[in-house]
Design an enzyme around this catalytic site. Structure first.
Site, PDB file in Angstrom:
ATOM      1  CB  CYS A  42      -0.939   0.027   0.748  1.00 59.34           C
ATOM      2  SG  CYS A  42      -1.702  -1.379   1.139  1.00 59.34           S
ATOM      3  CB  THR A 110      -0.512 -18.486  -2.339  1.00 58.23           C
ATOM      4  OG1 THR A 110      -2.399 -19.046  -2.001  1.00 58.23           O
ATOM      5  CG2 THR A 110      -0.366 -19.347  -2.030  1.00 58.23           C
ATOM      6  N   GLY A 111      -1.923 -15.218  -1.400  1.00 63.59           N
ATOM      7  CA  GLY A 111      -2.443 -13.899  -1.565  1.00 63.59           C
ATOM      8  C   GLY A 111      -3.394 -14.230  -2.848  1.00 63.59           C
ATOM      9  NE  ARG A 131      -0.428  -8.721  -4.845  1.00 61.55           N
ATOM     10  CZ  ARG A 131      -1.258  -8.569  -3.510  1.00 61.55           C
ATOM     11  NH1 ARG A 131      -2.150  -7.559  -3.826  1.00 61.55           N
ATOM     12  NH2 ARG A 131      -2.280  -9.309  -3.520  1.00 61.55           N
ATOM     13  CB  THR A 268      -8.711 -25.644   4.317  1.00 65.68           C
ATOM     14  OG1 THR A 268      -7.822 -26.662   4.050  1.00 65.68           O
ATOM     15  CG2 THR A 268      -8.602 -24.181   3.544  1.00 65.68           C
ATOM     16  CB  ALA A 275      -6.747 -20.934   3.494  1.00 62.35           C
ATOM     17  CG  ASP A 278      -5.232 -10.473  -0.731  1.00 59.65           C
ATOM     18  OD1 ASP A 278      -5.870  -9.885   0.438  1.00 59.65           O
ATOM     19  OD2 ASP A 278      -4.312  -9.363  -0.978  1.00 59.65           O
ATOM     20  CB  THR A 297      -6.749  -4.486   8.170  1.00 61.74           C
ATOM     21  OG1 THR A 297      -7.951  -3.801   7.008  1.00 61.74           O
ATOM     22  CG2 THR A 297      -6.366  -3.069   8.192  1.00 61.74           C
TER      23      THR A 297
END
Length: 566
Positions: A42, A110-111, A131, A268, A275, A278, A297
């Protein structure tokens, strides 16, 4: 216990650090494909804009620091395969060497990966995604030799980058496919406000615009948007991210509508596999529907909750409100909950308050316009809020997060206690005023009345002019105050529908009908921080006023005496 974490982003490293906080014995190994860990994506626009000196400054921890906590991080390493039956992963380092590692608990963090639209020319030199630290460095270096840039996508990163590149002297065009900027979090009338702000800084905004192609032989030379070819030296694709779920899918983890499906403990459907971040889907706290929350956040909260669960704590991840804030130049914007448009789409009946206010007492130098939109169900439950201004937006979004997390209603907010000081806030907080506006609309609906199309509360043109004049006077008289204003441009925004300096000053404690004697009135007026004689007289008339009945709320009293618009 051997804990393997795939992913070195916010959720993965938060999970690792918090496991170690409660568990000194387990072995923790983190795999990441990236060279750098523990950095803030960010912050990339603000390094490019020069607010932060170097990309090194946004790298908060390095692998050797984690090693001192007995957390092993393998950078530039890819997990290529998971065998859930043998509880092991196969990984490959940057030199192509493959090895196997056993696990007792596996965390997939893993986003997401940049969503690259299939635009012809997307592989030309001069086309970038946003990114990683490396992406930021590439954009910074290429921008230094460019004159014109097109940003594809009107979300937070696109707007932040566009503003910063314009400040560096580039000609900036932002192209957004839908009819408004930042559609996920803001209604159009609010996004129009920050669109106007961007345009005032000579940034070209194209909404409802399709980027058809990026043109050039080997590098970017132009971009075709809605049939019009526009010259450009570089293109930045800020079109969002999509969950990276391939590894989870390969071992049969249940997939939801958008990403990996997990329970309240981040587990999971596959035993001993968890997990976070994202790559998982979440539940919207307002609608109860499945959604995504690609926010730092959210990733950090999930990492904390997962770590606590793995170390024996009983804690659950809650549905999200998706609170978000951003700074574009000098302006801040923030939102939480759902938009009015989404409420309509969901079939939720709502009332809406629009407060056009000021950031502090109108007579205080440096007061800035502040806009708030509050959305509430017809039972008074607040379900959305959007803000745009120059100070303290983040603080107010956090206030609304607390209010909405507790499912408070407008009547609760109206009676809530807020802090006040003229340089920082207003005596009736704009959040409380917006809640009261909604409450009044609900009461009219219950009485069978029809609502006006626009039930907003606006600061008058005269007040805005007064605030501007006060700020200009302050700038010419006191350089120190001016510098302080510049330093706090992105720190505090508060709303001010209060029409009166004397009321702001005299009501640090609310006047009530029990304050009647001349001595008491004199005491209150003396506390009013060196008001003028006229203001002091006005204070006394407020304090002595016997027209404030016990049944009145304080805001009703202010309105009845002309301090607030009806």
């Amino acid at each position: 216990m051997n804990i393997v974490i795939i992913g070195g982003g916010a959720s993965g490293l938060t999970t690792a650090s918090n496991i170690r906080k409660f568990d000194e014995d387990s072995q923790i190994i983190v795999f990441t494909t990236q060279k750098h860990v523990a950095y803030s994506p960010c912050a990339i626009p603000y390094v490019i804009g020069g607010h932060i000196d170097s990309f090194n400054d946004i790298i908060m921890h390095r692998p050797e620091e984690y090693m001192r906590k007995n957390i092993r991080i393998l950078t530039e390493t890819t997990v290529t395969e998971i065998d859930k039956d043998l509880s092991e992963v196969v990984y490959e380092d940057k030199n192509g060497n493959k090895q196997i590692m056993k696990y007792d608990k596996l965390v997939i963090a893993t986003g997401g990966k940049p969503l690259i639209p299939p635009i012809p020319g997307k592989d030309l030199e001069g086309v970038f995604k946003v990114r990683t630290v490396e992406d930021g460095l590439d954009i910074q270096n290429y921008a230094n030799k460019s004159k014109r840039v097109v940003l594809v996508g009107g979300g937070a990163i696109g707007l932040e980058l566009g503003s910063e590149l314009a400040n560096k002297g580039l000609e900036v065009t932002i192209a957004e496919m839908v009819p408004q900027l930042f559609p996920r979090s803001f209604d159009k009338e609010m996004s129009d406000k920050f669109q106007e702000h961007l345009q005032s800084n000579k940034i070209e905004i194209l909404t409802g615009a399709a980027v058809e192609s990026i043109n050039g032989e080997t590098k970017v030379e132009s971009v075709t948007i809605d049939g019009v070819e526009r010259p450009a030296d570089m293109v930045i694709l800020s079109t969002g991210v999509r969950p990276q779920t391939e590894l989870a899918e390969s071992i049969g983890c249940k997939m939801g509508k958008f990403a990996i499906e997990v329970d309240d403990h981040m587990e999971t459907s596959v035993e001993n596999v968890y997990a976070a971040g994202d790559c998982v889907q979440v539940t919207n706290a307002i609608t109860g529907e499945i959604t995504l929350s690609p926010l730092g956040t959210t990733a950090v909260r999930q990492g904390i909750i997962l770590a606590k669960h793995l170390t024996g704590h009983d804690i659950e991840f809650q549905p999200v409100l998706n609170s978000t804030v951003s700074q574009i130049g000098k302006m801040e914007m923030g939102a939480i909950g759902i938009t009015e448009q989404e409420a309509v789409n969901q079939g939720i009946d709502v009332v809406v308050s629009r407060v056009d206010s000021l950031s502090r007492a109108r007579y205080y130098p440096g007061s800035e316009p502040l806009f708030i939109k509050l959305i509430a169900k017809t039972d008074g439950t607040i379900i959305g809020c959007q803000m745009f201004g120059q100070e303290a937006v983040a603080e107010r979004v956090d206030t609304m997060t607390a209010i909405m997390s507790q499912k408070l209603k407008c009547e609760d907010v109206v009676s809530m206690e807020f802090s006040y000081a003229p340089p920082l806030s207003t005596v009736v907080d704009p959040i409380a005023q917006a809640a009261e506006d909604c409450l009044e609309q609900i009461e009219r609906l219950e009485a069978g009345e029809e609502l006006d199309v626009d039930d907003s509360h606006d600061v008058s043109d005269e007040e805005l002019a007064d605030a501007t004049e006060a700020q200009n006077t302050d700038e010419s008289q006191d350089e120190q105050v001016d510098n302080a204003d510049e330093e706090s441009e992105s720190e505090e925004v508060e709303d001010d529908d209060v029409k009166e300096d004397a009321v702001d000053e005299s009501t640090e404690e609310e006047p009530d009908s029990s304050v009647e004697s001349d001595d008491e009135a004199e005491e209150v007026s003396e506390d009013a921080v060196e008001e003028s004689d006229d203001e002091a007289k006005e204070i006394k008339s407020v304090v002595r006023d016997e027209n404030m009945t016990p049944e009145m709320t304080f805001t009703e009293y202010l309105r009845s005496n002309g301090f607030l618009d009806n």
